[in-house]
Design a protein around this motif. Structure first.
Motif, PDB file in Angstrom:
ATOM      1  N   LYS A 137      30.748  49.085  34.954  1.00 53.70           N
ATOM      2  CA  LYS A 137      31.463  50.173  34.792  1.00 53.70           C
ATOM      3  C   LYS A 137      32.785  50.083  33.954  1.00 53.70           C
ATOM      4  CE  LYS A 137      32.366  54.540  37.145  1.00 53.70           C
ATOM      5  NZ  LYS A 137      32.437  55.203  38.446  1.00 53.70           N
ATOM      6  N   THR A 138      33.588  49.069  34.446  1.00 52.91           N
ATOM      7  CA  THR A 138      34.978  48.848  34.001  1.00 52.91           C
ATOM      8  C   THR A 138      35.035  47.843  32.955  1.00 52.91           C
ATOM      9  OG1 THR A 138      35.519  47.397  35.500  1.00 52.91           O
ATOM     10  CG2 THR A 138      35.830  49.555  36.278  1.00 52.91           C
ATOM     11  N   LYS A 139      34.078  47.019  32.894  1.00 49.48           N
ATOM     12  CA  LYS A 139      34.060  45.901  32.059  1.00 49.48           C
ATOM     13  C   LYS A 139      35.042  44.815  32.341  1.00 49.48           C
ATOM     14  CE  LYS A 139      31.112  47.982  29.521  1.00 49.48           C
ATOM     15  NZ  LYS A 139      29.644  48.122  30.157  1.00 49.48           N
ATOM     16  N   GLN A 140      35.548  44.725  33.432  1.00 49.60           N
ATOM     17  CA  GLN A 140      36.644  43.673  33.887  1.00 49.60           C
ATOM     18  C   GLN A 140      35.706  42.641  34.574  1.00 49.60           C
ATOM     19  OE1 GLN A 140      38.912  44.829  37.430  1.00 49.60           O
ATOM     20  NE2 GLN A 140      40.585  43.297  36.747  1.00 49.60           N
ATOM     21  N   PRO A 141      36.001  41.288  34.366  1.00 52.55           N
ATOM     22  CA  PRO A 141      35.397  40.362  34.894  1.00 52.55           C
ATOM     23  C   PRO A 141      35.758  40.379  36.505  1.00 52.55           C
ATOM     24  CG  PRO A 141      36.515  39.586  33.074  1.00 52.55           C
ATOM     25  CD  PRO A 141      37.129  40.953  33.326  1.00 52.55           C
ATOM     26  N   TYR A 142      34.749  40.019  37.210  1.00 55.13           N
ATOM     27  CA  TYR A 142      34.872  40.146  38.629  1.00 55.13           C
ATOM     28  C   TYR A 142      35.821  38.954  39.254  1.00 55.13           C
ATOM     29  CZ  TYR A 142      31.458  43.926  39.882  1.00 55.13           C
ATOM     30  OH  TYR A 142      30.893  45.116  39.555  1.00 55.13           O
ATOM     31  N   ASN A 143      35.917  37.817  38.381  1.00 54.49           N
ATOM     32  CA  ASN A 143      36.782  36.882  38.808  1.00 54.49           C
ATOM     33  C   ASN A 143      37.961  37.419  38.933  1.00 54.49           C
ATOM     34  OD1 ASN A 143      37.148  36.611  36.111  1.00 54.49           O
ATOM     35  ND2 ASN A 143      36.462  34.587  35.872  1.00 54.49           N
ATOM     36  N   ILE A 144      38.675  38.076  37.747  1.00 57.40           N
ATOM     37  CA  ILE A 144      39.843  38.648  37.603  1.00 57.40           C
ATOM     38  C   ILE A 144      40.184  39.538  39.041  1.00 57.40           C
ATOM     39  CG2 ILE A 144      41.363  40.251  36.535  1.00 57.40           C
ATOM     40  CD1 ILE A 144      40.429  39.032  33.883  1.00 57.40           C
ATOM     41  N   ALA A 145      39.091  40.370  39.300  1.00 58.34           N
ATOM     42  CA  ALA A 145      39.298  41.210  40.380  1.00 58.34           C
ATOM     43  C   ALA A 145      39.526  40.573  41.519  1.00 58.34           C
ATOM     44  CB  ALA A 145      38.168  42.083  40.548  1.00 58.34           C
ATOM     45  N   TYR A 146      38.789  39.204  41.737  1.00 59.07           N
ATOM     46  CA  TYR A 146      38.883  38.591  43.044  1.00 59.07           C
ATOM     47  C   TYR A 146      40.264  37.834  43.035  1.00 59.07           C
ATOM     48  CZ  TYR A 146      38.001  35.065  46.731  1.00 59.07           C
ATOM     49  OH  TYR A 146      38.399  34.562  47.859  1.00 59.07           O
ATOM     50  N   ASP A 147      40.824  37.336  41.775  1.00 63.81           N
ATOM     51  CA  ASP A 147      41.998  36.943  42.026  1.00 63.81           C
ATOM     52  C   ASP A 147      43.303  38.030  42.311  1.00 63.81           C
ATOM     53  OD1 ASP A 147      41.320  34.532  41.085  1.00 63.81           O
ATOM     54  OD2 ASP A 147      41.665  34.900  38.899  1.00 63.81           O
ATOM     55  N   LEU A 148      43.039  39.163  41.889  1.00 62.32           N
ATOM     56  CA  LEU A 148      43.877  40.156  42.225  1.00 62.32           C
ATOM     57  C   LEU A 148      43.748  40.796  43.881  1.00 62.32           C
ATOM     58  CD1 LEU A 148      43.247  42.643  39.211  1.00 62.32           C
ATOM     59  CD2 LEU A 148      45.367  41.273  39.776  1.00 62.32           C
ATOM     60  N   LEU A 149      42.589  40.599  44.351  1.00 63.43           N
ATOM     61  CA  LEU A 149      42.139  40.890  45.573  1.00 63.43           C
ATOM     62  C   LEU A 149      43.026  39.717  46.520  1.00 63.43           C
ATOM     63  CD1 LEU A 149      40.529  42.389  47.797  1.00 63.43           C
ATOM     64  CD2 LEU A 149      38.760  40.899  47.394  1.00 63.43           C
ATOM     65  N   ALA A 150      42.877  38.646  46.231  1.00 63.03           N
ATOM     66  CA  ALA A 150      43.649  37.375  46.961  1.00 63.03           C
ATOM     67  C   ALA A 150      45.126  37.393  46.762  1.00 63.03           C
ATOM     68  CB  ALA A 150      43.316  36.028  46.020  1.00 63.03           C
ATOM     69  N   GLU A 151      45.640  38.203  45.878  1.00 67.54           N
ATOM     70  CA  GLU A 151      47.089  38.319  45.830  1.00 67.54           C
ATOM     71  C   GLU A 151      47.488  39.251  46.813  1.00 67.54           C
ATOM     72  OE1 GLU A 151      48.397  39.354  41.881  1.00 67.54           O
ATOM     73  OE2 GLU A 151      47.725  37.300  41.212  1.00 67.54           O
ATOM     74  N   GLU A 152      46.517  40.346  47.045  1.00 64.81           N
ATOM     75  CA  GLU A 152      46.732  41.639  47.831  1.00 64.81           C
ATOM     76  C   GLU A 152      46.448  41.499  49.294  1.00 64.81           C
ATOM     77  OE1 GLU A 152      45.636  45.398  46.231  1.00 64.81           O
ATOM     78  OE2 GLU A 152      45.823  44.554  44.136  1.00 64.81           O
ATOM     79  N   TYR A 153      45.555  40.761  49.638  1.00 58.96           N
ATOM     80  CA  TYR A 153      44.897  40.769  50.937  1.00 58.96           C
ATOM     81  C   TYR A 153      44.955  39.340  51.521  1.00 58.96           C
ATOM     82  CZ  TYR A 153      43.442  45.504  49.911  1.00 58.96           C
ATOM     83  OH  TYR A 153      43.760  46.781  49.282  1.00 58.96           O
ATOM     84  N   ASP A 154      44.941  39.146  52.750  1.00 56.43           N
ATOM     85  CA  ASP A 154      44.652  37.819  53.335  1.00 56.43           C
ATOM     86  C   ASP A 154      43.144  37.474  53.336  1.00 56.43           C
ATOM     87  OD1 ASP A 154      44.776  35.620  54.740  1.00 56.43           O
ATOM     88  OD2 ASP A 154      45.426  36.470  56.619  1.00 56.43           O
ATOM     89  N   ILE A 155      42.855  36.611  52.036  1.00 58.37           N
ATOM     90  CA  ILE A 155      41.566  36.337  52.072  1.00 58.37           C
ATOM     91  C   ILE A 155      41.082  35.120  53.052  1.00 58.37           C
ATOM     92  CG2 ILE A 155      41.075  37.754  49.910  1.00 58.37           C
ATOM     93  CD1 ILE A 155      41.158  34.771  48.694  1.00 58.37           C
ATOM     94  N   SER A 156      42.170  34.649  53.625  1.00 58.78           N
ATOM     95  CA  SER A 156      42.027  33.274  54.357  1.00 58.78           C
ATOM     96  C   SER A 156      40.971  33.625  55.624  1.00 58.78           C
ATOM     97  CB  SER A 156      43.205  32.749  54.953  1.00 58.78           C
ATOM     98  OG  SER A 156      43.907  33.605  55.780  1.00 58.78           O
ATOM     99  N   LYS A 157      40.852  34.990  55.979  1.00 60.51           N
ATOM    100  CA  LYS A 157      40.128  35.088  57.329  1.00 60.51           C
ATOM    101  C   LYS A 157      38.473  35.000  56.668  1.00 60.51           C
ATOM    102  CE  LYS A 157      43.297  38.516  59.178  1.00 60.51           C
ATOM    103  NZ  LYS A 157      43.624  39.824  59.354  1.00 60.51           N
TER     104      LYS A 157
END
Length: 169
Positions: A137-157
């Motif tokens: 839909k957005t044509k954004q690579p999901y790996n970029i979305a994951y990097d952004l998610l890692a910056e915003e949330y505590d993915i260590s859980k």
């Protein structure tokens, strides 16, 4: 043939129920690509931790038929339809995440599934299967979305789980 990506989750006897779901998925669709299994806290309610993974398979079935097949498999594994409500413990949860580069929406199905980029327990195993996936839909690579998610949330859980061979889904 369409490649389908399905999220699998459980927090009630999760190894048993995920193994059962995989067995039925393999019987129905053949070989599955499997991500590692991840453990993460329940989201939106207090409950036992979930185990989550993603599988991919190819099928000639039309995209609109896959959710019905997944519901039948959930019922086979033991999920009653009324248990499908959000934010509660689950015997099993099978969610169609993606179908190749299809963008689709009707009253029952939206593809790509909303929330993929909001939850590490979906996005990480999806990328484990195919790190080159792009949001159709957005044509954004999901790996970029994951990097952004890692910056915003505590993915260590989100913890990768290693099972013994007999317990490995």
């Amino acid at each position: 043939m369409t490649t389908y990506y399905v999220g699998i989750g459980s927090n009630l006897e999760p190894v048993k129920h995920i193994k059962a779901a995989i067995k039925v998925l393999e019987k129905r669709f053949g070989d599955l690509q499997r991500s590692p299994v991840y453990q993460n806290p329940a989201v939106g309610f207090e409950g036992p931790d979930f185990l989550n993974m993603v599988v991919a398979f190819e099928s000639n079935l039309p995209v609109i038929e896959i959710p019905g097949v997944l519901q039948i498999i959930e019922a086979e594994v033991g999920l009653a339809p009324e248990e499908k409500r959000k934010y509660r413990s689950r015997i099993i949860d099978l969610d169609l995440l993606l179908a190749d580069d299809i963008v689709y929406k009707d009253e029952f199905l939206t593809l790509p599934r909303p929330g993929i980029t909001q939850f590490a327990f979906i996005l990480k195993p999806l990328l484990d299967i195919n790190p080159q996936l792009i949001d159709p839909k957005t044509k954004q690579p999901y790996n970029i979305a994951y990097d952004l998610l890692a910056e915003e949330y505590d993915i260590s859980k989100l913890q990768r789980i290693v099972f013994s061979e007999e317990n490995n889904p």
